[in-house]
Design an enzyme around this catalytic site. Structure first.
Site, PDB file in Angstrom:
ATOM      1  N   CYS A   9       9.752 -10.556   6.983  1.00 11.54           N
ATOM      2  CA  CYS A   9      11.151 -10.938   6.801  1.00 11.54           C
ATOM      3  C   CYS A   9      11.452 -11.316   5.362  1.00 11.54           C
ATOM      4  O   CYS A   9      10.553 -11.600   4.571  1.00 11.54           O
ATOM      5  CB  CYS A   9      11.493 -12.151   7.660  1.00 11.54           C
ATOM      6  SG  CYS A   9      11.235 -11.893   9.411  1.00 11.54           S
ATOM      7  N   GLY A  35      11.895  -6.130   5.221  1.00  9.08           N
ATOM      8  CA  GLY A  35      12.318  -5.994   6.615  1.00  9.08           C
ATOM      9  C   GLY A  35      13.469  -5.027   6.711  1.00  9.08           C
ATOM     10  O   GLY A  35      14.456  -5.174   5.984  1.00  9.08           O
ATOM     11  N   ASN A 109      11.214 -16.886   7.448  1.00  7.47           N
ATOM     12  CA  ASN A 109      10.178 -15.904   7.130  1.00  7.47           C
ATOM     13  C   ASN A 109       8.834 -16.545   7.419  1.00  7.47           C
ATOM     14  O   ASN A 109       8.529 -17.591   6.852  1.00  7.47           O
ATOM     15  CB  ASN A 109      10.276 -15.477   5.656  1.00  7.47           C
ATOM     16  CG  ASN A 109       9.137 -14.567   5.212  1.00  7.47           C
ATOM     17  OD1 ASN A 109       8.775 -14.559   4.050  1.00  7.47           O
ATOM     18  ND2 ASN A 109       8.572 -13.805   6.104  1.00  7.47           N
ATOM     19  N   GLY A 110       8.037 -15.909   8.286  1.00  8.22           N
ATOM     20  CA  GLY A 110       6.724 -16.445   8.639  1.00  8.22           C
ATOM     21  C   GLY A 110       6.571 -16.500  10.140  1.00  8.22           C
ATOM     22  O   GLY A 110       7.479 -16.105  10.878  1.00  8.22           O
ATOM     23  N   CYS A 248      -0.273 -16.350   0.475  1.00 12.57           N
ATOM     24  CA  CYS A 248      -0.714 -15.053   1.010  1.00 12.57           C
ATOM     25  C   CYS A 248      -1.108 -14.100  -0.117  1.00 12.57           C
ATOM     26  O   CYS A 248      -0.264 -13.666  -0.906  1.00 12.57           O
ATOM     27  CB  CYS A 248       0.426 -14.436   1.816  1.00 12.57           C
ATOM     28  SG  CYS A 248       0.141 -12.741   2.310  1.00 12.57           S
ATOM     29  N   TYR A 254       0.235  -5.764  -1.460  1.00 16.31           N
ATOM     30  CA  TYR A 254       1.133  -4.748  -0.917  1.00 16.31           C
ATOM     31  C   TYR A 254       2.580  -5.183  -0.736  1.00 16.31           C
ATOM     32  O   TYR A 254       3.501  -4.434  -1.048  1.00 16.31           O
ATOM     33  CB  TYR A 254       0.607  -4.286   0.455  1.00 16.31           C
ATOM     34  CG  TYR A 254       1.603  -3.449   1.233  1.00 16.31           C
ATOM     35  CD1 TYR A 254       1.792  -2.104   0.934  1.00 16.31           C
ATOM     36  CD2 TYR A 254       2.376  -4.016   2.252  1.00 16.31           C
ATOM     37  CE1 TYR A 254       2.715  -1.338   1.626  1.00 16.31           C
ATOM     38  CE2 TYR A 254       3.311  -3.254   2.947  1.00 16.31           C
ATOM     39  CZ  TYR A 254       3.472  -1.918   2.627  1.00 16.31           C
ATOM     40  OH  TYR A 254       4.394  -1.168   3.310  1.00 16.31           O
ATOM     41  N   CYS A 394      -2.893 -10.621  10.862  1.00 17.59           N
ATOM     42  CA  CYS A 394      -2.242 -11.782  10.237  1.00 17.59           C
ATOM     43  C   CYS A 394      -1.410 -12.504  11.287  1.00 17.59           C
ATOM     44  O   CYS A 394      -0.635 -11.884  12.006  1.00 17.59           O
ATOM     45  CB  CYS A 394      -1.330 -11.327   9.104  1.00 17.59           C
ATOM     46  SG  CYS A 394      -0.444 -12.697   8.333  1.00 17.59           S
ATOM     47  N   CYS A 445      -4.590 -17.629   0.967  1.00 13.81           N
ATOM     48  CA  CYS A 445      -5.023 -17.186   2.294  1.00 13.81           C
ATOM     49  C   CYS A 445      -5.415 -15.728   2.164  1.00 13.81           C
ATOM     50  O   CYS A 445      -4.604 -14.902   1.740  1.00 13.81           O
ATOM     51  CB  CYS A 445      -3.892 -17.306   3.312  1.00 13.81           C
ATOM     52  SG  CYS A 445      -4.327 -16.550   4.917  1.00 13.81           S
ATOM     53  N   CYS A 448      -6.761 -11.809   6.232  1.00 16.75           N
ATOM     54  CA  CYS A 448      -6.774 -10.394   6.633  1.00 16.75           C
ATOM     55  C   CYS A 448      -8.019  -9.679   6.102  1.00 16.75           C
ATOM     56  O   CYS A 448      -8.420  -8.653   6.635  1.00 16.75           O
ATOM     57  CB  CYS A 448      -5.489  -9.693   6.203  1.00 16.75           C
ATOM     58  SG  CYS A 448      -5.047  -9.918   4.475  1.00 16.75           S
TER      59      CYS A 448
HETATM   60  P1  AMP Z   1      -2.834   3.265   7.779  1.00 12.69           P
HETATM   61  O1  AMP Z   1      -2.593   4.692   8.159  1.00 12.69           O
HETATM   62  O2  AMP Z   1      -2.515   2.372   8.949  1.00 12.69           O
HETATM   63  O3  AMP Z   1      -4.214   3.035   7.248  1.00 12.69           O
HETATM   64  O4  AMP Z   1      -1.783   2.893   6.680  1.00 12.69           O
HETATM   65  C1  AMP Z   1      -2.142   2.482   5.399  1.00 12.69           C
HETATM   66  C2  AMP Z   1      -0.910   2.445   4.552  1.00 12.69           C
HETATM   67  O5  AMP Z   1      -0.008   1.466   5.063  1.00 12.69           O
HETATM   68  C3  AMP Z   1      -1.221   2.062   3.112  1.00 12.69           C
HETATM   69  O6  AMP Z   1      -0.684   3.091   2.299  1.00 12.69           O
HETATM   70  C4  AMP Z   1      -0.490   0.760   2.870  1.00 12.69           C
HETATM   71  O7  AMP Z   1       0.234   0.828   1.657  1.00 12.69           O
HETATM   72  C5  AMP Z   1       0.478   0.630   4.013  1.00 12.69           C
HETATM   73  N1  AMP Z   1       0.538  -0.739   4.549  1.00 12.69           N
HETATM   74  C6  AMP Z   1      -0.342  -1.735   4.449  1.00 12.69           C
HETATM   75  N2  AMP Z   1       0.069  -2.856   5.083  1.00 12.69           N
HETATM   76  C7  AMP Z   1       1.267  -2.553   5.612  1.00 12.69           C
HETATM   77  C8  AMP Z   1       2.229  -3.300   6.368  1.00 12.69           C
HETATM   78  N3  AMP Z   1       2.024  -4.566   6.693  1.00 12.69           N
HETATM   79  N4  AMP Z   1       3.373  -2.660   6.741  1.00 12.69           N
HETATM   80  C9  AMP Z   1       3.574  -1.369   6.418  1.00 12.69           C
HETATM   81  N5  AMP Z   1       2.717  -0.626   5.694  1.00 12.69           N
HETATM   82  C10 AMP Z   1       1.570  -1.202   5.291  1.00 12.69           C
END
Ligand code: AMP
Length: 474
Positions: A9, A35, A109-110, A248, A254, A394, A445, A448
């Site tokens: 969020c 979001g 958010n959280g 975090c 990311y 998470c 933290c 993950c």
């Molecule tokens: P996957 O196919 O599930 O391994 O997707 C990995 C990709 O998802 C990477 O390119 C990350 O940049 C992206 N990613 C990592 N965490 C998240 C998240 N919480 N929400 C959406 N995309 C994510």
């Protein structure tokens, strides 16, 4: 129920500005990455709270007529994203309720780790919930508190709420911000210091929202701090016992926008440094470095700088990708990822490629990307990840899937390499992730990546909740 534990969020608030709704709208627009499912704005015109919440993106939801209706000099807003089934308008924020002292709105958010237990307790004593989110729990705790003043009620409610919260509250004449004592999620304070809106205040999840509306960054809201802004000015309280901070680290990896200053550092520079460190730790001979755009770009730049291997955009992203596509009747290989990314044959043909991404979650994206790179003529593909392996879900507000779906929770590095079909695979080391912070791990933290969770569900004898989480994640 899973809904409560997988939310990402953004929050945004403005106090004392003639175009408060418009400022919050622009801020939410800058924070859209946090979001995309629903959004909302609530304003106060001094007599009542005016609200608009809807499913969809900020630019689609808020048209001129809607913004015009949102009159008042103070406002809060929210962007919400949740992956699970519970994507209903009823869960869209800000929530507005009437309690004995008038109307109040909340943006959160959280995630609370004891949200479910508190909800059960409140329901047993007669509270009726309208949504399935833990945010509403906070509102009910405020409404049912016996404290006479609002601030006392908020302090009491938050002292019972465990986990992650960066919160904004709006009443008829006050804007109140609160960040949990661990400081999991970001929250910043800004100010308009020039022009006719001088003295107006802003709160936002990230500084990129302040930049757009030309508000000046003042400081982070501190972990455990509550800031109230009202007719008598700004008041800051720190009513909770201090705990070790748990900011975090994944916001840096990311989640946050690269142009934000987060927890004191520019995200783009942190990401570049992660890429440089990755090159130092796991260099490999190749012809070019290519990022997975957009999230892998700064790390790939850092990797290229450090390794002296040229950076090339072998993958180009379509920035206008919507949510749904009409699938072709005939199979197109890797259709899903191709809609978003295209591999450039003229760049990749005959080349040994280092592809840099920020994280692997399920592994399916990396696998498709690597197939695309090979289809476009890459002779070798070396996957480099600018974070350690993601092994734990998470519970504090980032949308990671359950443990069963996390490829690194269930497979060795070599098994992952084979699954994604890379010639070599390397993650950043945990120590390397902190190199930019002089190796200082305290204050973050990284559950993950380590499964060391700073807030335990057992802490308050909540073993039942722990069992529920375990069942969900098996
Ligand atoms: P996957 O196919 O599930 O391994 O997707 C990995 C990709 O998802 C990477 O390119 C990350 O940049 C992206 N990613 C990592 N965490 C998240 C998240 N919480 N929400 C959406 N995309 C994510």
């Amino acid at each position: 129920m899973a809904d409560k534990f997988h939310e990402e969020c953004a929050v945004m608030g403005v106090y004392g500005h003639p175009e408060a709704a418009n400022m919050v709208y622009l801020g939410l627009y800058a924070l859209q990455h946090r979001g995309q499912e629903s959004c909302g704005i609530v304003t106060s015109d001094g007599k009542g709270l005016i609200s608009h919440r809807q499913m969809g993106l900020v630019a689609d939801v808020f048209k001129e007529d809607v913004i015009k209706r949102l009159e008042g000099q103070s406002a809060i807003g929210h962007n919400r994203y949740s992956t699970t089934g519970q994507s209903h308008l009823k869960n869209a924020q800000p929530f507005v309720v009437e309690y004995s002292q008038g109307p109040i709105a909340i943006s959160h958010n959280g995630n609370l780790v004891n949200g479910e237990l508190l909800r059960e307790e409140l329901e047993r004593s007669g509270s009726i919930f309208q949504s399935t989110t833990d945010t509403e729990v906070i509102i009910h705790l405020i409404a049912t508190s016996k404290e006479p003043a609002l601030m006392g009620r908020i302090i009491e409610a938050l002292s019972r709420s465990r986990g992650a919260y960066s919160l904004l509250f709006l009443t008829l004449d006050k804007l109140i911000a609160a960040r949990d004592p661990y400081g999991f999620r970001p929250l910043v304070l800004g100010k308009f210091s020039e022009g006719k809106n001088r003295g107006a205040y802003v709160f936002a999840s990230e500084t990129c929202a302040l930049d757009l509306i030309e508000a000046e960054f003042v400081r982070d809201v501190e972990p455990g701090e509550i800031i109230s802004i009202g007719p008598d000015g700004l008041e800051s309280l720190k009513p909770f016992p201090p705990v070790p901070h748990a900011k975090c680290i994944f916001e840096y990896i990311y989640f946050a926008r690269p142009d934000s200053k987060l927890f004191g550092h520019n995200v783009y520079q942190v990401r570049k440094a992660l890429g440089r460190q990755l090159a130092r730790e796991s260099g490999v001979d190749a012809d070019l470095v290519t990022p997975v755009p957009d999230s892998g770009v700064p790390a790939a730049m850092g990797y290229s700088e450090e390794s002296k291997i040229p950076l090339e955009f072998g993958l180009i992203r379509n920035h206008y990708v919507g949510r749904t596509f009409i699938e072709p009747q005939q199979t197109i290989r890797n259709f899903g990822v191709k809609i978003k990314l295209n591999a450039q044959r003229d760049v990749l043909k005959g080349k040994r490629v280092i592809v840099v991404d920020d994280s692997i979650v399920r592994g399916t994206t990396s696998r498709k990307i690597i197939r695309m790179l090979r289809d476009a003529g890459a002779t070798e593909v070396h996957l480099r990840i600018s974070s350690p392996a993601t092994i734990g879900p998470c519970y504090y507000g980032i949308d990671t899937p359950t443990r069963t779906e996390l490829i690194a929770a269930n497979n060795s590095e070599d098994e992952i390499r084979r699954f994604v079909e890379a010639d070599t695979l390397a993650y950043l080391s945990n120590d390397g992730m902190y190199a930019y912070f002089d190796g200082q791990k305290k204050g973050f933290c990284d559950a993950c990546f380590t499964a060391n969770y700073p807030v335990h569900f057992e802490d308050e004898g909540h073993t039942r909740q722990l069992h529920l989480f375990d069942a969900m994640n098996r």
